[in-house]
Design a protein around this motif. Sequence first.
Motif, PDB file in Angstrom:
ATOM      1  N   SER A   1       0.850  -1.192   0.000  1.00  0.00           N
ATOM      2  CA  SER A   1       0.000   0.000   0.000  1.00  0.00           C
ATOM      3  C   SER A   1       0.886   1.244   0.000  1.00  0.00           C
ATOM      4  CB  SER A   1      -0.867   0.001   1.253  1.00  0.00           C
ATOM      5  OG  SER A   1      -0.039   0.176   2.376  1.00  0.00           O
ATOM      6  N   GLY A   2       0.286   2.397  -0.212  1.00  0.00           N
ATOM      7  CA  GLY A   2       1.034   3.656  -0.212  1.00  0.00           C
ATOM      8  C   GLY A   2       1.702   3.914   1.117  1.00  0.00           C
ATOM      9  N   THR A   3       1.051   3.511   2.207  1.00  0.00           N
ATOM     10  CA  THR A   3       1.637   3.753   3.524  1.00  0.00           C
ATOM     11  C   THR A   3       2.786   2.786   3.820  1.00  0.00           C
ATOM     12  OG1 THR A   3      -0.056   2.346   4.485  1.00  0.00           O
ATOM     13  CG2 THR A   3      -0.464   4.717   4.580  1.00  0.00           C
ATOM     14  N   GLY A   4       2.852   1.696   3.046  1.00  0.00           N
ATOM     15  CA  GLY A   4       3.908   0.708   3.283  1.00  0.00           C
ATOM     16  C   GLY A   4       5.140   0.930   2.433  1.00  0.00           C
ATOM     17  N   LEU A   5       5.213   2.081   1.799  1.00  0.00           N
ATOM     18  CA  LEU A   5       6.291   2.356   0.846  1.00  0.00           C
ATOM     19  C   LEU A   5       7.684   2.315   1.487  1.00  0.00           C
ATOM     20  CD1 LEU A   5       5.587   3.047  -2.100  1.00  0.00           C
ATOM     21  CD2 LEU A   5       6.170   5.389  -1.591  1.00  0.00           C
ATOM     22  N   ASP A   6       7.844   3.010   2.590  1.00  0.00           N
ATOM     23  CA  ASP A   6       9.151   3.058   3.257  1.00  0.00           C
ATOM     24  C   ASP A   6       9.546   1.680   3.770  1.00  0.00           C
ATOM     25  OD1 ASP A   6      10.001   6.053   3.591  1.00  0.00           O
ATOM     26  OD2 ASP A   6       7.837   5.953   3.864  1.00  0.00           O
ATOM     27  N   PHE A   7       8.548   0.986   4.317  1.00  0.00           N
ATOM     28  CA  PHE A   7       8.814  -0.351   4.833  1.00  0.00           C
ATOM     29  C   PHE A   7       9.269  -1.270   3.701  1.00  0.00           C
ATOM     30  CE2 PHE A   7       7.179  -4.653   5.259  1.00  0.00           C
ATOM     31  CZ  PHE A   7       7.981  -5.076   6.294  1.00  0.00           C
TER      32      PHE A   7
ATOM     33  N   PRO B   1      -3.559   8.067  -5.547  1.00  0.00           N
ATOM     34  CA  PRO B   1      -2.303   8.097  -6.304  1.00  0.00           C
ATOM     35  C   PRO B   1      -1.848   9.538  -6.582  1.00  0.00           C
ATOM     36  CG  PRO B   1      -4.126   7.543  -7.752  1.00  0.00           C
ATOM     37  CD  PRO B   1      -4.713   7.764  -6.394  1.00  0.00           C
ATOM     38  N   THR B   2      -1.264  10.157  -5.586  1.00  0.00           N
ATOM     39  CA  THR B   2      -0.824  11.546  -5.722  1.00  0.00           C
ATOM     40  C   THR B   2       0.520  11.634  -6.451  1.00  0.00           C
ATOM     41  OG1 THR B   2       0.304  11.397  -3.619  1.00  0.00           O
ATOM     42  CG2 THR B   2      -1.975  12.190  -3.562  1.00  0.00           C
ATOM     43  N   VAL B   3       0.850  12.821  -6.915  1.00  0.00           N
ATOM     44  CA  VAL B   3       2.143  13.016  -7.589  1.00  0.00           C
ATOM     45  C   VAL B   3       3.303  12.701  -6.638  1.00  0.00           C
ATOM     46  CG1 VAL B   3       3.668  14.733  -8.648  1.00  0.00           C
ATOM     47  CG2 VAL B   3       1.273  14.613  -9.322  1.00  0.00           C
ATOM     48  N   PRO B   4       3.285  13.200  -5.371  1.00  0.00           N
ATOM     49  CA  PRO B   4       4.393  12.843  -4.474  1.00  0.00           C
ATOM     50  C   PRO B   4       4.554  11.327  -4.303  1.00  0.00           C
ATOM     51  CG  PRO B   4       3.114  14.617  -3.522  1.00  0.00           C
ATOM     52  CD  PRO B   4       2.360  14.159  -4.741  1.00  0.00           C
ATOM     53  N   LEU B   5       3.433  10.607  -4.283  1.00  0.00           N
ATOM     54  CA  LEU B   5       3.524   9.154  -4.137  1.00  0.00           C
ATOM     55  C   LEU B   5       4.191   8.526  -5.368  1.00  0.00           C
ATOM     56  CD1 LEU B   5       2.468   6.668  -2.284  1.00  0.00           C
ATOM     57  CD2 LEU B   5       0.879   6.390  -4.169  1.00  0.00           C
ATOM     58  N   PHE B   6       3.814   9.001  -6.552  1.00  0.00           N
ATOM     59  CA  PHE B   6       4.433   8.491  -7.789  1.00  0.00           C
ATOM     60  C   PHE B   6       5.944   8.736  -7.770  1.00  0.00           C
ATOM     61  CE2 PHE B   6       0.290   8.062  -9.806  1.00  0.00           C
ATOM     62  CZ  PHE B   6       0.502   7.030 -10.697  1.00  0.00           C
ATOM     63  N   VAL B   7       6.327   9.953  -7.392  1.00  0.00           N
ATOM     64  CA  VAL B   7       7.754  10.310  -7.405  1.00  0.00           C
ATOM     65  C   VAL B   7       8.508   9.474  -6.361  1.00  0.00           C
ATOM     66  CG1 VAL B   7       9.408  12.172  -7.003  1.00  0.00           C
ATOM     67  CG2 VAL B   7       7.313  12.629  -8.287  1.00  0.00           C
ATOM     68  N   LYS B   8       7.914   9.348  -5.180  1.00  0.00           N
ATOM     69  CA  LYS B   8       8.556   8.571  -4.115  1.00  0.00           C
ATOM     70  C   LYS B   8       8.712   7.104  -4.533  1.00  0.00           C
ATOM     71  CE  LYS B   8       7.958   8.076   0.875  1.00  0.00           C
ATOM     72  NZ  LYS B   8       7.044   8.289   2.007  1.00  0.00           N
ATOM     73  N   ALA B   9       7.646   6.542  -5.091  1.00  0.00           N
ATOM     74  CA  ALA B   9       7.692   5.141  -5.531  1.00  0.00           C
ATOM     75  C   ALA B   9       8.760   4.960  -6.610  1.00  0.00           C
ATOM     76  CB  ALA B   9       6.321   4.714  -6.046  1.00  0.00           C
ATOM     77  N   HIS B  10       8.862   5.923  -7.502  1.00  0.00           N
ATOM     78  CA  HIS B  10       9.870   5.875  -8.563  1.00  0.00           C
ATOM     79  C   HIS B  10      11.275   5.887  -7.980  1.00  0.00           C
ATOM     80  CE1 HIS B  10      12.513   7.883 -11.561  1.00  0.00           C
ATOM     81  NE2 HIS B  10      11.872   7.101 -12.406  1.00  0.00           N
ATOM     82  N   GLN B  11      11.514   6.778  -7.018  1.00  0.00           N
ATOM     83  CA  GLN B  11      12.838   6.877  -6.405  1.00  0.00           C
ATOM     84  C   GLN B  11      13.176   5.646  -5.569  1.00  0.00           C
ATOM     85  OE1 GLN B  11      13.732   9.076  -8.534  1.00  0.00           O
ATOM     86  NE2 GLN B  11      15.130   9.990  -7.069  1.00  0.00           N
ATOM     87  N   PHE B  12      12.142   4.977  -5.073  1.00  0.00           N
ATOM     88  CA  PHE B  12      12.359   3.764  -4.282  1.00  0.00           C
ATOM     89  C   PHE B  12      12.455   2.526  -5.173  1.00  0.00           C
ATOM     90  CE2 PHE B  12      10.347   5.257  -0.006  1.00  0.00           C
ATOM     91  CZ  PHE B  12      11.287   6.253   0.079  1.00  0.00           C
TER      92      PHE B  12
ATOM     93  N   ALA C   1      17.070   5.615  -6.949  1.00  0.00           N
ATOM     94  CA  ALA C   1      18.247   6.258  -6.353  1.00  0.00           C
ATOM     95  C   ALA C   1      18.352   5.984  -4.858  1.00  0.00           C
ATOM     96  CB  ALA C   1      18.204   7.761  -6.603  1.00  0.00           C
ATOM     97  N   LEU C   2      17.219   5.816  -4.217  1.00  0.00           N
ATOM     98  CA  LEU C   2      17.247   5.640  -2.763  1.00  0.00           C
ATOM     99  C   LEU C   2      16.897   4.210  -2.356  1.00  0.00           C
ATOM    100  CD1 LEU C   2      15.585   9.010  -1.742  1.00  0.00           C
ATOM    101  CD2 LEU C   2      18.000   8.460  -1.913  1.00  0.00           C
ATOM    102  N   THR C   3      17.154   3.266  -3.244  1.00  0.00           N
ATOM    103  CA  THR C   3      16.788   1.877  -2.978  1.00  0.00           C
ATOM    104  C   THR C   3      17.875   1.122  -2.224  1.00  0.00           C
ATOM    105  OG1 THR C   3      15.584   1.918  -5.037  1.00  0.00           O
ATOM    106  CG2 THR C   3      15.956  -0.225  -4.071  1.00  0.00           C
ATOM    107  N   HIS C   4      19.110   1.382  -2.605  1.00  0.00           N
ATOM    108  CA  HIS C   4      20.189   0.542  -2.083  1.00  0.00           C
ATOM    109  C   HIS C   4      20.690   1.016  -0.716  1.00  0.00           C
ATOM    110  CE1 HIS C   4      21.743   3.780  -4.593  1.00  0.00           C
ATOM    111  NE2 HIS C   4      22.769   3.814  -3.773  1.00  0.00           N
ATOM    112  N   SER C   5      21.523   0.206  -0.097  1.00  0.00           N
ATOM    113  CA  SER C   5      22.153   0.598   1.166  1.00  0.00           C
ATOM    114  C   SER C   5      23.337   1.504   0.862  1.00  0.00           C
ATOM    115  CB  SER C   5      22.670  -0.639   1.902  1.00  0.00           C
ATOM    116  OG  SER C   5      21.602  -1.441   2.266  1.00  0.00           O
ATOM    117  N   ILE C   6      23.592   2.427   1.758  1.00  0.00           N
ATOM    118  CA  ILE C   6      24.714   3.341   1.540  1.00  0.00           C
ATOM    119  C   ILE C   6      26.027   2.589   1.757  1.00  0.00           C
ATOM    120  CG2 ILE C   6      24.872   4.191   3.941  1.00  0.00           C
ATOM    121  CD1 ILE C   6      25.138   7.031   2.606  1.00  0.00           C
ATOM    122  N   SER C   7      27.038   2.940   0.973  1.00  0.00           N
ATOM    123  CA  SER C   7      28.343   2.312   1.177  1.00  0.00           C
ATOM    124  C   SER C   7      29.412   3.396   1.298  1.00  0.00           C
ATOM    125  CB  SER C   7      28.667   1.342   0.041  1.00  0.00           C
ATOM    126  OG  SER C   7      28.572   1.990  -1.187  1.00  0.00           O
ATOM    127  N   PHE C   8      30.492   3.051   1.982  1.00  0.00           N
ATOM    128  CA  PHE C   8      31.570   4.009   2.237  1.00  0.00           C
ATOM    129  C   PHE C   8      32.897   3.406   1.809  1.00  0.00           C
ATOM    130  CE2 PHE C   8      28.423   4.232   5.680  1.00  0.00           C
ATOM    131  CZ  PHE C   8      27.940   5.513   5.473  1.00  0.00           C
TER     132      PHE C   8
END
Lengths: 94, 211
Positions: free
Chosen positions: B53-59, B84-95, B139-146
């Motif tokens: 669901s939209g609320t489960g995006l971050d999870f 299906p708001t524009v911010p949700l589309f953009v967030k889902a795309h970035q995720f 862009a924000l899908t993977h784990s950060i690496s150093f």
Amino acid sequence: MSTPRYVLLSEATTISDYVDNPVFTDVTNDGETYTTYRIVRITHEIFEHPDDWTHLANVSLEFNIGIGVAHLLLKNKIVEASRIKPTPPSEIAT
Amino acid sequence: MNVLICNDRAEPLDSLIGILENNRDVTSVKVATNGRHAIDALHSSPIDISISSGTGLDFNRMLQRHIAPTVAASLTRVVATQSPTVPLFVKAHQFGFNNVLPLTTPEEKIVPSLQRTLSGEESIKDHPSVKALHLTPGALTHSISFEDTNDQHIVELVGVGLSDHEIAEALNLSIQNVRNRVAHSIRINQLTNRTQLALLQNTNWQIPDFA
């Protein structure tokens, strides 16, 4: 306001006389975009520039293809600030 | 088509589950009610599409890091939402989600839409609100690496909102060194700007294992 003076440096001048590390990063777009350059040659020393620039240098992109001219603020052999004027790709001979 | 529904209490997908269970083109519908269920379901049998669901995006983004890379690579991920708001589309795309399914879609068009998403014919990238932006998908899908612990310390301070000058002062480094290292971290994490680096650092969640 005084006019800045650009004094041409000798070609024999080495970069290490002026900076510890010739690789520096220019930050643009309100601190968002980071672009890394390498100083190829420091061409001029600048005096009395209203924006405090101290040197003029030829630079190249470190991780891409591209060259430009950089105004630099050098302090204690560190690049404190920079302003780059990239050379348009159309003006680079291929 | 094998489907996994990550059912979220905040925005339950019960009606969608009913529609999919009664469709002959859907082979199986598994329902996960928490992260452990979802991970187990993804590893136990082949799943073609996972729907959150939209609320489960971050999870769901966090979940992606806890499944085997081979499973993650073959999984098509869809967000199903009432709004299906524009911010949700953009967030889902970035995720890195493949598509957004509005729950207002007529019942008979839901499964065909999922099938087109699965085959790549239909994608979130083609949505007008995303297409015009030229963003980096996932862009924000993977784990950060150093590169090393010095870079990690710098990025941690970027993540708490310090400027490059403040970081240089705090870590007793030159401003040139800090900028070079921030640029390096942006580059090796395939990001485009400092804000993305701070965000990726701050959302570098791991599921704690208390066992």
